[in-house]
Design a protein around this motif. Sequence first.
Motif, PDB file in Angstrom:
ATOM      1  N   GLY A  15       9.652  18.911  -3.110  1.00 26.41           N
ATOM      2  CA  GLY A  15       9.329  18.878  -1.696  1.00 26.41           C
ATOM      3  C   GLY A  15       9.498  17.518  -1.083  1.00 26.41           C
ATOM      4  N   LYS A  16       9.444  17.484   0.273  1.00 30.35           N
ATOM      5  CA  LYS A  16       9.510  16.214   0.975  1.00 30.35           C
ATOM      6  C   LYS A  16       8.218  15.426   0.798  1.00 30.35           C
ATOM      7  CE  LYS A  16      12.722  17.862   4.524  1.00 30.35           C
ATOM      8  NZ  LYS A  16      12.924  18.123   5.979  1.00 30.35           N
ATOM      9  N   LYS A  17       7.105  16.135   0.833  1.00 26.33           N
ATOM     10  CA  LYS A  17       5.798  15.522   0.594  1.00 26.33           C
ATOM     11  C   LYS A  17       5.039  16.414  -0.372  1.00 26.33           C
ATOM     12  CE  LYS A  17       1.576  13.890   2.825  1.00 26.33           C
ATOM     13  NZ  LYS A  17       0.820  13.783   4.105  1.00 26.33           N
ATOM     14  N   VAL A  18       4.721  15.884  -1.550  1.00 28.11           N
ATOM     15  CA  VAL A  18       4.066  16.668  -2.593  1.00 28.11           C
ATOM     16  C   VAL A  18       2.773  15.970  -3.004  1.00 28.11           C
ATOM     17  CG1 VAL A  18       4.248  17.597  -4.923  1.00 28.11           C
ATOM     18  CG2 VAL A  18       6.267  17.559  -3.449  1.00 28.11           C
ATOM     19  N   GLU A  19       1.670  16.721  -2.984  1.00 24.61           N
ATOM     20  CA  GLU A  19       0.381  16.217  -3.457  1.00 24.61           C
ATOM     21  C   GLU A  19      -0.107  17.139  -4.571  1.00 24.61           C
ATOM     22  OE1 GLU A  19      -2.488  14.750  -0.367  1.00 24.61           O
ATOM     23  OE2 GLU A  19      -1.103  15.831   0.954  1.00 24.61           O
ATOM     24  N   ILE A  20      -0.457  16.543  -5.690  1.00 26.42           N
ATOM     25  CA  ILE A  20      -0.945  17.301  -6.838  1.00 26.42           C
ATOM     26  C   ILE A  20      -2.442  17.040  -6.989  1.00 26.42           C
ATOM     27  CG2 ILE A  20      -0.707  17.750  -9.292  1.00 26.42           C
ATOM     28  CD1 ILE A  20       1.769  18.446  -7.651  1.00 26.42           C
ATOM     29  N   GLY A  21      -3.234  18.102  -6.836  1.00 30.48           N
ATOM     30  CA  GLY A  21      -4.683  17.992  -6.922  1.00 30.48           C
ATOM     31  C   GLY A  21      -5.193  18.360  -8.304  1.00 30.48           C
ATOM     32  N   PRO A  22      -6.474  18.687  -8.412  1.00 29.33           N
ATOM     33  CA  PRO A  22      -7.083  18.979  -9.708  1.00 29.33           C
ATOM     34  C   PRO A  22      -6.611  20.288 -10.314  1.00 29.33           C
ATOM     35  CG  PRO A  22      -8.647  19.385  -7.932  1.00 29.33           C
ATOM     36  CD  PRO A  22      -7.462  18.731  -7.309  1.00 29.33           C
ATOM     37  N   GLY A  23      -6.669  20.346 -11.654  1.00 29.16           N
ATOM     38  CA  GLY A  23      -6.431  21.590 -12.380  1.00 29.16           C
ATOM     39  C   GLY A  23      -4.985  22.011 -12.492  1.00 29.16           C
ATOM     40  N   CYS A  24      -4.029  21.099 -12.229  1.00 25.23           N
ATOM     41  CA  CYS A  24      -2.621  21.468 -12.236  1.00 25.23           C
ATOM     42  C   CYS A  24      -1.937  21.150 -13.568  1.00 25.23           C
ATOM     43  CB  CYS A  24      -1.875  20.750 -11.108  1.00 25.23           C
ATOM     44  SG  CYS A  24      -2.295  21.355  -9.460  1.00 25.23           S
ATOM     45  N   GLU A  25      -0.958  21.979 -13.902  1.00 21.21           N
ATOM     46  CA  GLU A  25      -0.090  21.751 -15.052  1.00 21.21           C
ATOM     47  C   GLU A  25       1.345  21.868 -14.550  1.00 21.21           C
ATOM     48  OE1 GLU A  25      -1.160  24.639 -17.976  1.00 21.21           O
ATOM     49  OE2 GLU A  25      -3.249  23.977 -18.097  1.00 21.21           O
ATOM     50  N   ILE A  26       1.988  20.719 -14.300  1.00 19.75           N
ATOM     51  CA  ILE A  26       3.301  20.677 -13.671  1.00 19.75           C
ATOM     52  C   ILE A  26       4.297  20.026 -14.627  1.00 19.75           C
ATOM     53  CG2 ILE A  26       4.615  19.965 -11.664  1.00 19.75           C
ATOM     54  CD1 ILE A  26       2.240  21.822 -11.033  1.00 19.75           C
ATOM     55  N   GLY A  27       5.424  20.695 -14.847  1.00 20.32           N
ATOM     56  CA  GLY A  27       6.433  20.142 -15.738  1.00 20.32           C
ATOM     57  C   GLY A  27       7.189  18.985 -15.116  1.00 20.32           C
ATOM     58  N   LEU A  28       7.655  19.150 -13.854  1.00 21.19           N
ATOM     59  CA  LEU A  28       8.466  18.132 -13.193  1.00 21.19           C
ATOM     60  C   LEU A  28       8.204  18.180 -11.695  1.00 21.19           C
ATOM     61  CD1 LEU A  28      10.820  16.049 -13.277  1.00 21.19           C
ATOM     62  CD2 LEU A  28      12.390  17.984 -12.964  1.00 21.19           C
ATOM     63  N   VAL A  29       8.000  17.000 -11.086  1.00 19.23           N
ATOM     64  CA  VAL A  29       7.838  16.874  -9.647  1.00 19.23           C
ATOM     65  C   VAL A  29       9.043  16.122  -9.092  1.00 19.23           C
ATOM     66  CG1 VAL A  29       6.440  15.935  -7.780  1.00 19.23           C
ATOM     67  CG2 VAL A  29       5.321  16.902  -9.793  1.00 19.23           C
ATOM     68  N   GLU A  30       9.699  16.732  -8.084  1.00 17.84           N
ATOM     69  CA  GLU A  30      10.856  16.111  -7.436  1.00 17.84           C
ATOM     70  C   GLU A  30      10.604  15.989  -5.948  1.00 17.84           C
ATOM     71  OE1 GLU A  30      14.173  18.599  -8.294  1.00 17.84           O
ATOM     72  OE2 GLU A  30      14.303  17.996 -10.399  1.00 17.84           O
ATOM     73  N   GLU A  31      10.731  14.773  -5.419  1.00 16.18           N
ATOM     74  CA  GLU A  31      10.632  14.567  -3.972  1.00 16.18           C
ATOM     75  C   GLU A  31      12.029  14.540  -3.388  1.00 16.18           C
ATOM     76  OE1 GLU A  31       8.180  11.377  -2.732  1.00 16.18           O
ATOM     77  OE2 GLU A  31       6.367  12.164  -3.696  1.00 16.18           O
ATOM     78  N   ILE A  32      12.253  15.254  -2.297  1.00 16.37           N
ATOM     79  CA  ILE A  32      13.574  15.366  -1.688  1.00 16.37           C
ATOM     80  C   ILE A  32      13.564  14.838  -0.254  1.00 16.37           C
ATOM     81  CG2 ILE A  32      14.314  17.295  -3.129  1.00 16.37           C
ATOM     82  CD1 ILE A  32      13.508  19.178  -0.898  1.00 16.37           C
TER      83      ILE A  32
END
Length: 234
Positions: free
Chosen positions: A217-234
Amino acid sequence: MNDLKVNGSGSYSGGDFGKVIINGDATINGDLSSEIFKVRGDSKVKGNAFIKKMSVMGDAVFAGDLAVGELSVLGDIAVSGSADLGNSTIKGDITLDKYAKADDLILYGSLKAGHAFSATSIEIKGDFTVKGDVETEKFHSIGKFKIGGLLNGERIEINPRFSKSYAKEIAGSTIIIQKKKELGMVFPFTKRGRVVADLIEGDHVYLEYTTAKIVRGKKVEIGPGCEIGLVEEI
């Protein structure tokens, strides 16, 4: 324009009606068109149905296509053909075999769609299952959903409570997955709700209690309890 009122059981021809009121068990052989269609028993339409306003407190089966302007369900509906549900409030169960659409959908009960589903707005407080893609402008869920394809909407807001929800992909302009504070007593062994997806992509993305392989995403916020493999800002 004639009315059809059934208080017992029987088989009837299709046609154009003002009101169709079924308090018993009725089979309608052929296409049906009516201003009002009320079911308090069991009904089966062996054709296509075009109805302005329908309410179901019993069982209603449609062998062909169904188009309805306003729908209220406290019982069970099954549609074998394509379905246009108009403005719908579902407090019972509805099963849709083929492509289905609605204007505004409010779901307290259960909806199962065997193909794709589209609507202007979707409000989920029950159980929403779609085999294909879901297209909508506004999607809000505090219930449970399982979407086999893409969930696409202008604004997607998901408040997971106690159940796990799944979509293969989630895409939108604004995507918010956020745990709301529970009112009243919460038992210590209650499972926390979670959203699972392969890909989440949007302009503005905020996530809590989410499992995803890729978040973009253009603006990405990751809060509590997340399991994310890869974050990409575009």
